[in-house]
Enzyme design. Structure first.
Site, PDB file in Angstrom:
ATOM      1  N   SER A  48      37.224  36.163  43.379  1.00 47.99           N
ATOM      2  CA  SER A  48      37.730  34.786  43.879  1.00 47.99           C
ATOM      3  C   SER A  48      39.005  34.794  44.387  1.00 47.99           C
ATOM      4  O   SER A  48      39.733  35.588  43.727  1.00 47.99           O
ATOM      5  CB  SER A  48      37.523  33.872  42.781  1.00 47.99           C
ATOM      6  OG  SER A  48      36.131  33.622  42.400  1.00 47.99           O
TER       7      SER A  48
HETATM    8  N1  SAM Z   1      34.834  34.574  39.222  1.00 43.09           N
HETATM    9  C1  SAM Z   1      34.389  36.001  39.880  1.00 43.09           C
HETATM   10  C2  SAM Z   1      35.828  36.767  39.776  1.00 43.09           C
HETATM   11  O1  SAM Z   1      36.764  36.298  39.452  1.00 43.09           O
HETATM   12  O2  SAM Z   1      35.679  38.066  40.190  1.00 43.09           O
HETATM   13  C3  SAM Z   1      34.091  35.942  41.294  1.00 43.09           C
HETATM   14  C4  SAM Z   1      32.688  35.676  41.252  1.00 43.09           C
HETATM   15  S1  SAM Z   1      31.968  35.724  42.843  1.00 43.09           S
HETATM   16  C5  SAM Z   1      32.725  34.639  43.963  1.00 43.09           C
HETATM   17  C6  SAM Z   1      30.563  34.996  42.468  1.00 43.09           C
HETATM   18  C7  SAM Z   1      29.367  35.551  41.700  1.00 43.09           C
HETATM   19  O3  SAM Z   1      28.479  34.924  41.262  1.00 43.09           O
HETATM   20  C8  SAM Z   1      28.923  36.880  42.247  1.00 43.09           C
HETATM   21  O4  SAM Z   1      29.190  38.049  41.377  1.00 43.09           O
HETATM   22  C9  SAM Z   1      27.403  36.502  42.156  1.00 43.09           C
HETATM   23  O5  SAM Z   1      26.541  37.811  42.077  1.00 43.09           O
HETATM   24  C10 SAM Z   1      27.298  35.516  41.112  1.00 43.09           C
HETATM   25  N2  SAM Z   1      26.158  34.977  41.140  1.00 43.09           N
HETATM   26  C11 SAM Z   1      25.544  34.109  42.040  1.00 43.09           C
HETATM   27  N3  SAM Z   1      24.543  33.392  41.480  1.00 43.09           N
HETATM   28  C12 SAM Z   1      24.430  33.555  40.376  1.00 43.09           C
HETATM   29  C13 SAM Z   1      23.701  33.376  39.155  1.00 43.09           C
HETATM   30  N4  SAM Z   1      22.532  32.392  39.466  1.00 43.09           N
HETATM   31  N5  SAM Z   1      24.065  33.596  37.982  1.00 43.09           N
HETATM   32  C14 SAM Z   1      24.913  34.336  37.595  1.00 43.09           C
HETATM   33  N6  SAM Z   1      25.786  34.978  38.530  1.00 43.09           N
HETATM   34  C15 SAM Z   1      25.531  34.354  39.842  1.00 43.09           C
END
Ligand code: SAM
Length: 200
Positions: A48
């Site tokens: 993010s």
């Molecule tokens: N907070 C993270 C970081 O600082 O690196 C950023 C994460 S990225 C914007 C969003 C993440 O949410 C992705 O890795 C994606 O695979 C995960 N994601 C999407 N749907 C999800 C779910 N139902 N459960 C868990 N993770 C999920």
């Protein structure tokens, strides 16, 4: 960069200063680690944007003792920032390969205490509920009900809500009268994919 914008909580700013973001981005992206931008981490996902990480941390108003759930581990960066601000952090990621890398990143950066789980985060992590705060780093089509139910009374849930193309960060506070919703900044996150999110 964050001080020049509207992040004002000194604890959050200090936490952002302490967590080495370069340890959470792939080697080829390290030169951009301190850009205020989301960066690719593989599997079509991103670490993010620092501003959004700080904003989510700020709206959760953590005092230091809380039990926190971070949904969408990605690189582990948001979980590390939350670990600086709260007592106990659980994080859940749906893509096992990313969860594995995040675990290594968290260990290398000194946050081995963060518990990384693999699964559908739209269902929360009921075995460790209730949480004082839940941070969601992916876009939900509507308030994720199962996450709301895993909050303590007066617990806080930060989640981007809207369509795939754009959302608004919402702060949802659990209260006996039902969810109190405070809308915050516009944002654009990758979709939250799962039972309580978008279809795959
Ligand atoms: N907070 C993270 C970081 O600082 O690196 C950023 C994460 S990225 C914007 C969003 C993440 O949410 C992705 O890795 C994606 O695979 C995960 N994601 C999407 N749907 C999800 C779910 N139902 N459960 C868990 N993770 C999920």
């Amino acid at each position: 960069q964050l001080r020049g914008r509207d992040i004002v909580d000194e604890r959050v700013l200090e936490a952002m200063e302490r967590v080495p973001r370069e340890l959470f981005v792939p080697e080829g992206e390290r030169i951009r680690a301190y850009d205020d931008a989301a960066l690719p981490i593989g599997h079509g996902q991103t670490i993010s944007q620092p501003y959004m990480v700080a904003r989510i941390a700020e709206v959760l108003a953590l005092g230091g003792d809380e039990r926190v759930l971070d949904v969408g581990t990605g690189s582990g960066y948001q979980a590390a920032v939350l670990a600086e601000l709260a007592g106990e952090v659980f994080t859940i990621e749906r893509i096992p390969e990313l969860a594995e890398v995040a675990k290594r990143n968290l260990e290398a950066a000194g946050y081995a205490d963060v518990r990384v789980e693999v699964g559908d985060g739209t269902l929360g992590l009921p075995e460790h509920a209730p949480y004082d705060a839940i941070a969601v780093a992916a876009a939900a089509p509507a308030l994720p009900q199962r996450l709301y139910e895993q909050l303590e009374t007066r617990g806080r849930l930060a989640v981007p809500v809207g369509g795939r193309g754009g959302q608004r960060l919402e702060l949802i506070i659990r209260s006996p009268e039902g969810p109190a919703v405070v809308k915050s900044v516009p944002c654009r996150f990758v979709p939250l994919v799962g039972e309580g999110g978008f279809p795959r």
